[in-house]
Scaffold this motif. Sequence first.
Motif, PDB file in Angstrom:
ATOM      1  N   VAL A  87       0.778  -1.163  -0.029  1.00  0.00           N
ATOM      2  CA  VAL A  87      -0.227   0.137  -0.139  1.00  0.00           C
ATOM      3  C   VAL A  87       0.987   1.066  -0.091  1.00  0.00           C
ATOM      4  CG1 VAL A  87      -1.878   1.392   1.114  1.00  0.00           C
ATOM      5  CG2 VAL A  87      -1.686  -1.236   1.392  1.00  0.00           C
ATOM      6  N   GLY A  88       0.710   2.300  -0.976  1.00  0.00           N
ATOM      7  CA  GLY A  88       1.631   3.316  -0.893  1.00  0.00           C
ATOM      8  C   GLY A  88       1.399   4.128  -2.224  1.00  0.00           C
ATOM      9  N   ASN A  89       2.405   4.987  -2.268  1.00  0.00           N
ATOM     10  CA  ASN A  89       2.411   6.166  -3.505  1.00  0.00           C
ATOM     11  C   ASN A  89       2.731   5.326  -4.848  1.00  0.00           C
ATOM     12  OD1 ASN A  89       2.307   8.464  -4.623  1.00  0.00           O
ATOM     13  ND2 ASN A  89       3.585   9.440  -3.107  1.00  0.00           N
ATOM     14  N   VAL A  90       2.202   5.674  -5.992  1.00  0.00           N
ATOM     15  CA  VAL A  90       2.487   5.200  -7.326  1.00  0.00           C
ATOM     16  C   VAL A  90       2.656   6.362  -8.044  1.00  0.00           C
ATOM     17  CG1 VAL A  90       1.150   3.277  -7.003  1.00  0.00           C
ATOM     18  CG2 VAL A  90       0.072   5.199  -8.170  1.00  0.00           C
ATOM     19  N   LEU A  91       3.465   6.236  -9.168  1.00  0.00           N
ATOM     20  CA  LEU A  91       3.611   7.342 -10.072  1.00  0.00           C
ATOM     21  C   LEU A  91       2.510   7.202 -11.316  1.00  0.00           C
ATOM     22  CD1 LEU A  91       5.225   9.639 -11.405  1.00  0.00           C
ATOM     23  CD2 LEU A  91       6.693   8.193 -12.153  1.00  0.00           C
ATOM     24  N   THR A  92       2.086   8.124 -11.475  1.00  0.00           N
ATOM     25  CA  THR A  92       1.039   8.114 -12.744  1.00  0.00           C
ATOM     26  C   THR A  92       1.742   8.984 -13.744  1.00  0.00           C
ATOM     27  OG1 THR A  92      -1.107   7.893 -11.386  1.00  0.00           O
ATOM     28  CG2 THR A  92      -1.197   8.526 -13.816  1.00  0.00           C
ATOM     29  N   SER A  93       2.189   8.485 -14.972  1.00  0.00           N
ATOM     30  CA  SER A  93       2.897   8.961 -15.638  1.00  0.00           C
ATOM     31  C   SER A  93       2.385   9.391 -17.118  1.00  0.00           C
ATOM     32  CB  SER A  93       4.454   8.280 -15.960  1.00  0.00           C
ATOM     33  OG  SER A  93       5.221   8.799 -16.812  1.00  0.00           O
ATOM     34  N   ASP A  94       2.698  10.319 -17.921  1.00  0.00           N
ATOM     35  CA  ASP A  94       2.184  10.508 -19.226  1.00  0.00           C
ATOM     36  C   ASP A  94       3.158   9.692 -20.186  1.00  0.00           C
ATOM     37  OD1 ASP A  94       0.001  12.151 -18.725  1.00  0.00           O
ATOM     38  OD2 ASP A  94       1.500  13.993 -19.074  1.00  0.00           O
ATOM     39  N   ILE A  95       4.153   9.295 -19.328  1.00  0.00           N
ATOM     40  CA  ILE A  95       5.187   8.603 -20.586  1.00  0.00           C
ATOM     41  C   ILE A  95       5.555   7.331 -20.319  1.00  0.00           C
ATOM     42  CG2 ILE A  95       7.737   8.919 -21.014  1.00  0.00           C
ATOM     43  CD1 ILE A  95       7.413  11.550 -20.164  1.00  0.00           C
ATOM     44  N   PHE A  96       5.215   6.534 -21.509  1.00  0.00           N
ATOM     45  CA  PHE A  96       5.523   4.882 -21.371  1.00  0.00           C
ATOM     46  C   PHE A  96       6.784   4.875 -21.820  1.00  0.00           C
ATOM     47  CE2 PHE A  96       5.467   0.663 -22.856  1.00  0.00           C
ATOM     48  CZ  PHE A  96       4.805  -0.079 -21.677  1.00  0.00           C
ATOM     49  N   TYR A  97       7.087   5.285 -23.106  1.00  0.00           N
ATOM     50  CA  TYR A  97       8.685   5.110 -23.559  1.00  0.00           C
ATOM     51  C   TYR A  97       9.198   6.456 -23.282  1.00  0.00           C
ATOM     52  CZ  TYR A  97       6.610   0.953 -25.893  1.00  0.00           C
ATOM     53  OH  TYR A  97       6.127  -0.171 -26.215  1.00  0.00           O
ATOM     54  N   GLY A  98      10.061   6.413 -22.387  1.00  0.00           N
ATOM     55  CA  GLY A  98      10.814   7.548 -21.962  1.00  0.00           C
ATOM     56  C   GLY A  98      12.006   7.809 -22.559  1.00  0.00           C
ATOM     57  N   ASP A  99      12.374   9.130 -23.125  1.00  0.00           N
ATOM     58  CA  ASP A  99      13.541   9.393 -23.554  1.00  0.00           C
ATOM     59  C   ASP A  99      14.854   9.806 -22.863  1.00  0.00           C
ATOM     60  OD1 ASP A  99      14.629  10.184 -26.542  1.00  0.00           O
ATOM     61  OD2 ASP A  99      15.384  11.739 -25.157  1.00  0.00           O
ATOM     62  N   SER A 100      14.574  10.584 -22.129  1.00  0.00           N
ATOM     63  CA  SER A 100      15.732  10.890 -21.002  1.00  0.00           C
ATOM     64  C   SER A 100      15.565  10.732 -19.507  1.00  0.00           C
ATOM     65  CB  SER A 100      16.460  12.089 -21.341  1.00  0.00           C
ATOM     66  OG  SER A 100      15.565  13.120 -21.408  1.00  0.00           O
TER      67      SER A 100
END
Length: 236
Positions: free
Chosen positions: A152-165
């Motif tokens: 149970v905790g914090n997750v990251l909701t990201s706009d990026i699946f294939y990140g560049d840098s």
Amino acid sequence: MLPTAHNAAKEGEIAKTVLMAGDPLRAKFIAENYLQDIHCYNSVRGMLGYTGLYKGKRISVQGHGMGMPSLGIYTYELYNFYNVENIIRVGSAGAIKEDVKLMDIVFAMGASTDSNYANQYQLKGTFSPTATYHLLEKAVAVAKEKNHKYHVGNVLTSDIFYGDSVSPLDWSKMGVLAVEMEAAALYMNAARANKNALCILTISDEVHSGRQLSSHDRQVSFTTMMEIALELAIEL
Ligand SMILES: O=P(O)(O)O[C@H]1O[C@H](CO)[C@@H](O)[C@H]1O
Ligand SMILES: O=c1cc[nH]c(=O)[nH]1
């Protein structure tokens, strides 16, 4: 107002509690394998939605697509136009903290994000998207009772699946457990509409090690998460 441009359901066709998944075929799987007397209320854009009975309780299950803009549309309409009270997302996620492993269940208590979704609310600060506590508490109790391994905790909701840098692994230094792409928008839409939300995730890959679930293990572990969500749904 109903039906909407994205959802063909008429008034009254959607239950108060909706399970949602990025993949509409996951919604179809839940409907066909767990619900009785199912009725398909939506197939616009292939975003399948069904209402049926689970242990006698009327619930709905629907796809929401990938990413915050897509989930944002479907959940906004469910909360604000279809009088839905509770949304439970059943999603997949990548583990970024090393003690989070393949097939583990993660309950997203909070959802940090790299998106600008919250800008629309014009707040002078940073909003912290969080799960609705009574949903989280009940879901954790179900997992405990069934002896499932969970976090149970914090997750990251990201706009990026294939990140560049950029790498989602940077977020592990803040104790963030896993990365997915929708929970923060779900929690913000729920907060703004004064409704309830919980995101339950199954770890499908370990970003920290590169390991991924086999298709067999994916199916088995996803059903565990679905059963937790369904048991929660009948308590709401
Ligand atoms: O398995 P779902 O529910 O789609 O969730 C995760 O999988 C997708 C990326 O592969 C994103 O939608 C992410 O949030
Ligand atoms: O968004 C997601 C979902 C699964 N695995 C990831 O790495 N990211």
